[in-house]
Design a protein around this motif. Structure first.
Motif, PDB file in Angstrom:
ATOM      1  N   VAL A  53       3.301   3.798  -0.691  1.00  0.00           N
ATOM      2  CA  VAL A  53       2.573   2.595  -1.122  1.00  0.00           C
ATOM      3  C   VAL A  53       3.011   1.402  -0.279  1.00  0.00           C
ATOM      4  N   ILE A  54       4.315   1.274  -0.094  1.00  0.00           N
ATOM      5  CA  ILE A  54       4.866   0.148   0.662  1.00  0.00           C
ATOM      6  C   ILE A  54       4.520   0.267   2.151  1.00  0.00           C
ATOM      7  N   VAL A  55       4.678   1.469   2.716  1.00  0.00           N
ATOM      8  CA  VAL A  55       4.410   1.672   4.151  1.00  0.00           C
ATOM      9  C   VAL A  55       2.957   1.325   4.479  1.00  0.00           C
ATOM     10  N   PHE A  56       2.027   1.900   3.733  1.00  0.00           N
ATOM     11  CA  PHE A  56       0.616   1.622   3.993  1.00  0.00           C
ATOM     12  C   PHE A  56       0.280   0.174   3.688  1.00  0.00           C
ATOM     13  N   GLY A  57       0.904  -0.370   2.637  1.00  0.00           N
ATOM     14  CA  GLY A  57       0.664  -1.773   2.286  1.00  0.00           C
ATOM     15  C   GLY A  57       1.067  -2.711   3.410  1.00  0.00           C
ATOM     16  N   VAL A  58       2.239  -2.474   4.001  1.00  0.00           N
ATOM     17  CA  VAL A  58       2.710  -3.304   5.111  1.00  0.00           C
ATOM     18  C   VAL A  58       1.767  -3.184   6.310  1.00  0.00           C
ATOM     19  N   LEU A  59       1.350  -1.955   6.617  1.00  0.00           N
ATOM     20  CA  LEU A  59       0.434  -1.753   7.746  1.00  0.00           C
ATOM     21  C   LEU A  59      -0.893  -2.479   7.527  1.00  0.00           C
ATOM     22  N   ILE A  60      -1.403  -2.431   6.304  1.00  0.00           N
ATOM     23  CA  ILE A  60      -2.673  -3.098   6.013  1.00  0.00           C
ATOM     24  C   ILE A  60      -2.510  -4.613   6.022  1.00  0.00           C
ATOM     25  N   VAL A  61      -1.368  -5.106   5.553  1.00  0.00           N
ATOM     26  CA  VAL A  61      -1.095  -6.548   5.625  1.00  0.00           C
ATOM     27  C   VAL A  61      -1.097  -7.016   7.080  1.00  0.00           C
ATOM     28  N   LEU A  62      -0.461  -6.234   7.965  1.00  0.00           N
ATOM     29  CA  LEU A  62      -0.426  -6.588   9.385  1.00  0.00           C
ATOM     30  C   LEU A  62      -1.825  -6.520  10.001  1.00  0.00           C
ATOM     31  N   LEU A  63      -2.610  -5.524   9.590  1.00  0.00           N
ATOM     32  CA  LEU A  63      -3.993  -5.414  10.067  1.00  0.00           C
ATOM     33  C   LEU A  63      -4.816  -6.609   9.611  1.00  0.00           C
ATOM     34  N   ASN A  64      -4.634  -6.998   8.350  1.00  0.00           N
ATOM     35  CA  ASN A  64      -5.354  -8.162   7.823  1.00  0.00           C
ATOM     36  C   ASN A  64      -4.987  -9.437   8.582  1.00  0.00           C
ATOM     37  N   ALA A  65      -3.711  -9.583   8.878  1.00  0.00           N
ATOM     38  CA  ALA A  65      -3.251 -10.770   9.609  1.00  0.00           C
ATOM     39  C   ALA A  65      -3.867 -10.816  10.998  1.00  0.00           C
ATOM     40  N   ARG A  66      -3.957  -9.656  11.637  1.00  0.00           N
ATOM     41  CA  ARG A  66      -4.551  -9.601  12.981  1.00  0.00           C
ATOM     42  C   ARG A  66      -6.041  -9.923  12.926  1.00  0.00           C
ATOM     43  N   GLU A 134      -7.826  -7.348   0.138  1.00  0.00           N
ATOM     44  CA  GLU A 134      -7.989  -8.330   1.206  1.00  0.00           C
ATOM     45  C   GLU A 134      -8.667  -7.701   2.425  1.00  0.00           C
ATOM     46  N   LEU A 135      -8.326  -6.443   2.709  1.00  0.00           N
ATOM     47  CA  LEU A 135      -8.982  -5.730   3.804  1.00  0.00           C
ATOM     48  C   LEU A 135     -10.480  -5.608   3.547  1.00  0.00           C
ATOM     49  N   MET A 136     -10.838  -5.358   2.312  1.00  0.00           N
ATOM     50  CA  MET A 136     -12.241  -5.239   1.939  1.00  0.00           C
ATOM     51  C   MET A 136     -12.994  -6.531   2.244  1.00  0.00           C
ATOM     52  N   TYR A 137     -12.394  -7.666   1.881  1.00  0.00           N
ATOM     53  CA  TYR A 137     -13.030  -8.962   2.142  1.00  0.00           C
ATOM     54  C   TYR A 137     -13.058  -9.270   3.643  1.00  0.00           C
ATOM     55  N   ASN A 138     -12.012  -8.895   4.348  1.00  0.00           N
ATOM     56  CA  ASN A 138     -11.973  -9.145   5.788  1.00  0.00           C
ATOM     57  C   ASN A 138     -13.062  -8.376   6.525  1.00  0.00           C
ATOM     58  N   LEU A 139     -13.301  -7.138   6.105  1.00  0.00           N
ATOM     59  CA  LEU A 139     -14.373  -6.351   6.711  1.00  0.00           C
ATOM     60  C   LEU A 139     -15.735  -6.986   6.449  1.00  0.00           C
ATOM     61  N   SER A 150     -18.377  -2.693   2.003  1.00  0.00           N
ATOM     62  CA  SER A 150     -17.005  -2.789   2.491  1.00  0.00           C
ATOM     63  C   SER A 150     -16.057  -1.966   1.623  1.00  0.00           C
ATOM     64  N   LYS A 151     -16.237  -2.042   0.304  1.00  0.00           N
ATOM     65  CA  LYS A 151     -15.398  -1.263  -0.606  1.00  0.00           C
ATOM     66  C   LYS A 151     -15.641   0.230  -0.415  1.00  0.00           C
ATOM     67  N   THR A 152     -16.896   0.597  -0.178  1.00  0.00           N
ATOM     68  CA  THR A 152     -17.226   2.000   0.054  1.00  0.00           C
ATOM     69  C   THR A 152     -16.528   2.516   1.319  1.00  0.00           C
ATOM     70  N   VAL A 153     -16.497   1.682   2.367  1.00  0.00           N
ATOM     71  CA  VAL A 153     -15.854   2.068   3.620  1.00  0.00           C
ATOM     72  C   VAL A 153     -14.352   2.263   3.423  1.00  0.00           C
ATOM     73  N   THR A 154     -13.685   1.279   2.798  1.00  0.00           N
ATOM     74  CA  THR A 154     -12.231   1.359   2.638  1.00  0.00           C
ATOM     75  C   THR A 154     -11.832   2.497   1.703  1.00  0.00           C
ATOM     76  N   ASP A 155     -12.500   2.589   0.548  1.00  0.00           N
ATOM     77  CA  ASP A 155     -12.180   3.662  -0.392  1.00  0.00           C
ATOM     78  C   ASP A 155     -12.563   5.024   0.172  1.00  0.00           C
ATOM     79  N   GLY A 156     -13.668   5.063   0.932  1.00  0.00           N
ATOM     80  CA  GLY A 156     -14.104   6.314   1.531  1.00  0.00           C
ATOM     81  C   GLY A 156     -13.104   6.840   2.547  1.00  0.00           C
ATOM     82  N   CYS A 157     -12.542   5.947   3.362  1.00  0.00           N
ATOM     83  CA  CYS A 157     -11.514   6.350   4.338  1.00  0.00           C
ATOM     84  C   CYS A 157     -10.279   6.894   3.631  1.00  0.00           C
ATOM     85  N   ALA A 158      -9.851   6.193   2.566  1.00  0.00           N
ATOM     86  CA  ALA A 158      -8.684   6.648   1.805  1.00  0.00           C
ATOM     87  C   ALA A 158      -8.965   8.001   1.170  1.00  0.00           C
TER      88      ALA A 158
END
Length: 199
Positions: A53-66, A134-139, A150-158
């Motif tokens: 949870v933490i590893v993926f969360g950190v990666l997604i936070v960094l992606l959102n920041a970028r 936040e990733l959902m809104y950024n997309l 956007s939610k379909t894309v993010t949840d679908g990938c997961a």
């Protein structure tokens, strides 16, 4: 709602949500796409569910920041850290292994309700979005997608990666997908009124 109550809602809600996620995992009836991914990672590569949870969360936070060209959101980082630690805590003490179908169903529904209740409580703190939200809104903003798409894309990938990793995708995953939103919408005004009276 007073500032103190609002601040307390944040960790309290995350603890309730993590408890609900743990119950759904233990029910073996399936959980949401993202947590199925984390369980799948744990089953295939070790560590703990909370660690993933933490590893993926950190990666997604960094992606959102970028994507936003801003510094990483500290509250999003704090959210995944607290949530990951709480999930590991609950999994370590709730060593349930229901064999009867009735027990599994009851455990799943208790988990679903607790998860949605926890989300409804922690959003009262208004400290920001989780990394996945936040990733959902950024997309949406980056590619002009609707919120639903956007939610379909993010949840679908997961969901896809969870299936590849043999995560706990089952009937409960479908139930969560369709009922979590309405349940959160049901709880939020009631939680707001409850804590509003505590001023």
């Amino acid at each position: 709602m007073s500032n103190l109550v609002r601040i307390l809602c944040y960790p309290l809600g995350l603890m309730i949500k993590s408890f609900g996620i743990t119950l759904m995992i233990r029910s073996r009836m399936g959980t949401d796409a993202w947590n199925s991914l984390y369980v799948g990672m744990y089953q295939q590569f070790g560590l703990t569910v909370g660690t993933w949870v933490i590893v993926f969360g950190v990666l997604i936070v960094l992606l959102n920041a970028r994507m936003k060209r801003k510094k990483p959101d500290l509250f999003s980082l704090m959210t995944v850290l607290v949530l990951g630690l709480c999930i590991d805590f609950w999994l370590s003490i709730l060593r349930l292994a229901p064999l009867e179908r009735t027990e599994q169903v009851l455990l799943f529904w208790a988990g679903l309700l607790c998860t949605c209740l926890g989300i409804s409580v922690y959003v009262q703190g208004r400290f920001g979005l989780t990394p996945c939200d936040e990733l959902m809104y950024n997309l949406c903003h980056r590619f002009g997608l609707s919120l639903s798409a956007s939610k379909t894309v993010t949840d679908g990938c997961a969901l896809l990666f969870a299936l590849l990793l043999h995560g706990p995708i089952a009937l409960g995953t479908l139930i969560y997908t369709f009922l979590s939103g309405p349940l959160i919408q049901f709880f939020i005004p009631k939680i707001r009124r409850l804590f509003g009276k505590s001023r």
